[in-house]
Design a protein around this motif. Structure first.
Motif, PDB file in Angstrom:
ATOM      1  N   UNK A 257       0.842  -1.187   0.000  1.00 28.98           N
ATOM      2  CA  UNK A 257       0.000   0.000   0.000  1.00 28.98           C
ATOM      3  C   UNK A 257       0.881   1.241   0.000  1.00 28.98           C
ATOM      4  N   UNK A 258       0.783   2.048  -1.059  1.00 31.61           N
ATOM      5  CA  UNK A 258       1.608   3.255  -1.167  1.00 31.61           C
ATOM      6  C   UNK A 258       0.803   4.522  -0.878  1.00 31.61           C
ATOM      7  N   UNK A 259      -0.518   4.423  -0.938  1.00 34.99           N
ATOM      8  CA  UNK A 259      -1.358   5.586  -0.641  1.00 34.99           C
ATOM      9  C   UNK A 259      -2.745   5.113  -0.228  1.00 34.99           C
ATOM     10  N   UNK A 260      -3.332   5.859   0.682  1.00 33.38           N
ATOM     11  CA  UNK A 260      -4.686   5.544   1.145  1.00 33.38           C
ATOM     12  C   UNK A 260      -5.405   6.849   1.472  1.00 33.38           C
ATOM     13  N   UNK A 261      -6.583   7.014   0.893  1.00 34.21           N
ATOM     14  CA  UNK A 261      -7.353   8.240   1.064  1.00 34.21           C
ATOM     15  C   UNK A 261      -8.792   7.883   1.410  1.00 34.21           C
ATOM     16  N   UNK A 262      -9.392   8.658   2.304  1.00 35.17           N
ATOM     17  CA  UNK A 262     -10.756   8.384   2.763  1.00 35.17           C
ATOM     18  C   UNK A 262     -11.602   9.640   2.602  1.00 35.17           C
ATOM     19  N   UNK A 263     -12.825   9.443   2.174  1.00 36.99           N
ATOM     20  CA  UNK A 263     -13.799  10.538   2.061  1.00 36.99           C
ATOM     21  C   UNK A 263     -15.011  10.167   2.900  1.00 36.99           C
ATOM     22  N   UNK A 264     -15.407  11.078   3.783  1.00 36.26           N
ATOM     23  CA  UNK A 264     -16.537  10.850   4.691  1.00 36.26           C
ATOM     24  C   UNK A 264     -17.725  11.699   4.239  1.00 36.26           C
ATOM     25  N   UNK A 265     -18.920  11.102   4.306  1.00 39.62           N
ATOM     26  CA  UNK A 265     -20.131  11.789   3.874  1.00 39.62           C
ATOM     27  C   UNK A 265     -21.242  11.615   4.902  1.00 39.62           C
ATOM     28  N   UNK A 266     -21.974  12.680   5.098  1.00 37.64           N
ATOM     29  CA  UNK A 266     -23.128  12.658   6.014  1.00 37.64           C
ATOM     30  C   UNK A 266     -24.348  13.157   5.255  1.00 37.64           C
ATOM     31  N   UNK A 267     -25.361  12.310   5.163  1.00 32.96           N
ATOM     32  CA  UNK A 267     -26.598  12.653   4.455  1.00 32.96           C
ATOM     33  C   UNK A 267     -27.728  12.728   5.467  1.00 32.96           C
ATOM     34  N   UNK A 268     -28.465  13.847   5.442  1.00 35.82           N
ATOM     35  CA  UNK A 268     -29.538  14.013   6.420  1.00 35.82           C
ATOM     36  C   UNK A 268     -30.706  14.768   5.797  1.00 35.82           C
ATOM     37  N   UNK A 269     -31.866  14.587   6.428  1.00 39.65           N
ATOM     38  CA  UNK A 269     -33.089  15.271   6.003  1.00 39.65           C
ATOM     39  C   UNK A 269     -33.528  16.221   7.102  1.00 39.65           C
TER      40      UNK A 269
ATOM     41  N   UNK B  85     -26.078  17.432   2.452  1.00 35.25           N
ATOM     42  CA  UNK B  85     -24.955  16.512   2.245  1.00 35.25           C
ATOM     43  C   UNK B  85     -23.667  17.215   2.656  1.00 35.25           C
ATOM     44  N   UNK B  86     -22.950  16.580   3.576  1.00 35.68           N
ATOM     45  CA  UNK B  86     -21.658  17.080   4.037  1.00 35.68           C
ATOM     46  C   UNK B  86     -20.575  16.096   3.594  1.00 35.68           C
ATOM     47  N   UNK B  87     -19.532  16.593   2.966  1.00 32.12           N
ATOM     48  CA  UNK B  87     -18.418  15.766   2.497  1.00 32.12           C
ATOM     49  C   UNK B  87     -17.139  16.307   3.121  1.00 32.12           C
ATOM     50  N   UNK B  88     -16.335  15.414   3.698  1.00 28.87           N
ATOM     51  CA  UNK B  88     -15.148  15.846   4.418  1.00 28.87           C
ATOM     52  C   UNK B  88     -14.038  14.806   4.287  1.00 28.87           C
ATOM     53  N   UNK B  89     -12.757  15.237   4.274  1.00 29.63           N
ATOM     54  CA  UNK B  89     -11.638  14.291   4.272  1.00 29.63           C
ATOM     55  C   UNK B  89     -11.346  13.727   5.655  1.00 29.63           C
TER      56      UNK B  89
ATOM     57  N   UNK C 225     -21.388  11.169  -7.315  1.00 29.96           N
ATOM     58  CA  UNK C 225     -20.422  11.687  -8.277  1.00 29.96           C
ATOM     59  C   UNK C 225     -19.074  11.955  -7.604  1.00 29.96           C
ATOM     60  N   UNK C 226     -18.059  11.220  -8.017  1.00 30.43           N
ATOM     61  CA  UNK C 226     -16.687  11.454  -7.564  1.00 30.43           C
ATOM     62  C   UNK C 226     -15.875  11.865  -8.789  1.00 30.43           C
ATOM     63  N   UNK C 227     -15.350  13.082  -8.764  1.00 28.03           N
ATOM     64  CA  UNK C 227     -14.654  13.620  -9.938  1.00 28.03           C
ATOM     65  C   UNK C 227     -13.254  14.096  -9.560  1.00 28.03           C
ATOM     66  N   UNK C 228     -12.265  13.534 -10.242  1.00 25.93           N
ATOM     67  CA  UNK C 228     -10.879  13.958 -10.092  1.00 25.93           C
ATOM     68  C   UNK C 228     -10.434  13.993  -8.623  1.00 25.93           C
ATOM     69  N   UNK C 229     -10.781  12.960  -7.900  1.00 30.30           N
ATOM     70  CA  UNK C 229     -10.384  12.848  -6.490  1.00 30.30           C
ATOM     71  C   UNK C 229      -8.918  12.420  -6.430  1.00 30.30           C
ATOM     72  N   UNK C 230      -8.087  13.257  -5.833  1.00 33.18           N
ATOM     73  CA  UNK C 230      -6.667  12.940  -5.750  1.00 33.18           C
ATOM     74  C   UNK C 230      -6.451  11.850  -4.698  1.00 33.18           C
ATOM     75  N   UNK C 231      -5.919  10.707  -5.135  1.00 30.63           N
ATOM     76  CA  UNK C 231      -5.782   9.562  -4.238  1.00 30.63           C
ATOM     77  C   UNK C 231      -4.330   9.187  -3.974  1.00 30.63           C
ATOM     78  N   UNK C 232      -3.383   9.794  -4.700  1.00 30.67           N
ATOM     79  CA  UNK C 232      -1.967   9.504  -4.459  1.00 30.67           C
ATOM     80  C   UNK C 232      -1.124  10.661  -4.949  1.00 30.67           C
ATOM     81  N   UNK C 233      -0.101  11.030  -4.173  1.00 29.43           N
ATOM     82  CA  UNK C 233       0.841  12.074  -4.579  1.00 29.43           C
ATOM     83  C   UNK C 233       1.930  11.473  -5.464  1.00 29.43           C
TER      84      UNK C 233
END
Length: 207
Positions: free
Chosen positions: A93-105, A114-118, A146-154
């Protein structure tokens, strides 16, 4: 065949039969396997590193949608890993990235948020993490999918000519649900929402 050997074989088959029956009877209580669909990943190389784009085929089961309509926020996690293939050893494993999302009404405003956070999001949803409001669940889900151009490794973590595999796993974080709901969903496969996919990549850019 000696009688002792025959009895031993019959005993093994009898034990195996009981084990199979036990698995069938207990599987509903232990919980069904997560619903897993393959993801189509698009990986792009740039001088900055590797970027990932995809459209998550998320279809919320009725139980999950009902929980949202009742004002219970749901948390989702997208985990991306970049693994380097090595013929002499297991993948690294050379890189690991996580995206957290919270969906509420929000019943008062009848809007979806919708809240999106690293970084992990507090269950209350409060804090400095900005969010977006949507007029409908379909609109909020479209933004979450929709995930667009998410940087996952330097780039410095990658080696020119190296062969890599990008893996993505998207799941509902059931540990963030209210305790009463966690107990009530035991054995219900509709709550085990998991999507995953992988894509081989050849990094050809010089560091």
């Amino acid at each position: 065949m000696p009688e002792r050997t025959l009895r031993r074989r019959w005993g093994i088959w009898w034990l195996w039969g009981w084990l199979c029956c036990g698995l069938v009877l207990w599987s509903p209580l232990l919980g069904a396997q997560p619903t897993t669909d393959a993801l189509e990943l698009r990986v792009y190389s740039s001088p900055e590193g590797l970027h990932l784009s995809t459209e998550l085929p998320v279809e919320l089961p009725k139980a999950i949608e009902d929980a949202l309509q009742q004002g219970i926020p749901l948390f989702f996690v997208a985990e991306a890993q970049v693994l380097r293939q090595r013929w002499y050893w297991s993948a690294q494993t050379v890189a690991q990235t996580v995206r957290y999302m919270r969906l509420s009404y929000q019943p008062l405003t009848r809007r979806w948020r919708l809240v999106v956070s690293p970084s992990p999001i507090d269950r209350s949803g409060l804090g400095v993490v900005p969010g977006n409001n949507h007029d409908s669940l379909a609109e909020a889900l479209a933004a979450m999918k929709r995930i667009a151009r998410w940087k996952i490794a330097d780039a410095p973590a990658l080696e020119a000519g190296g062969q890599y595999v990008v893996q993505l796993r998207f799941r509902l974080d059931t540990s963030q649900l209210p305790r009463t709901l966690q107990v009530g969903m035991l054995g219900r496969s509709s709550w085990n929402l998991v999507l995953q996919g992988s894509q081989p990549v050849l990094w050809e850019l010089a560091p």
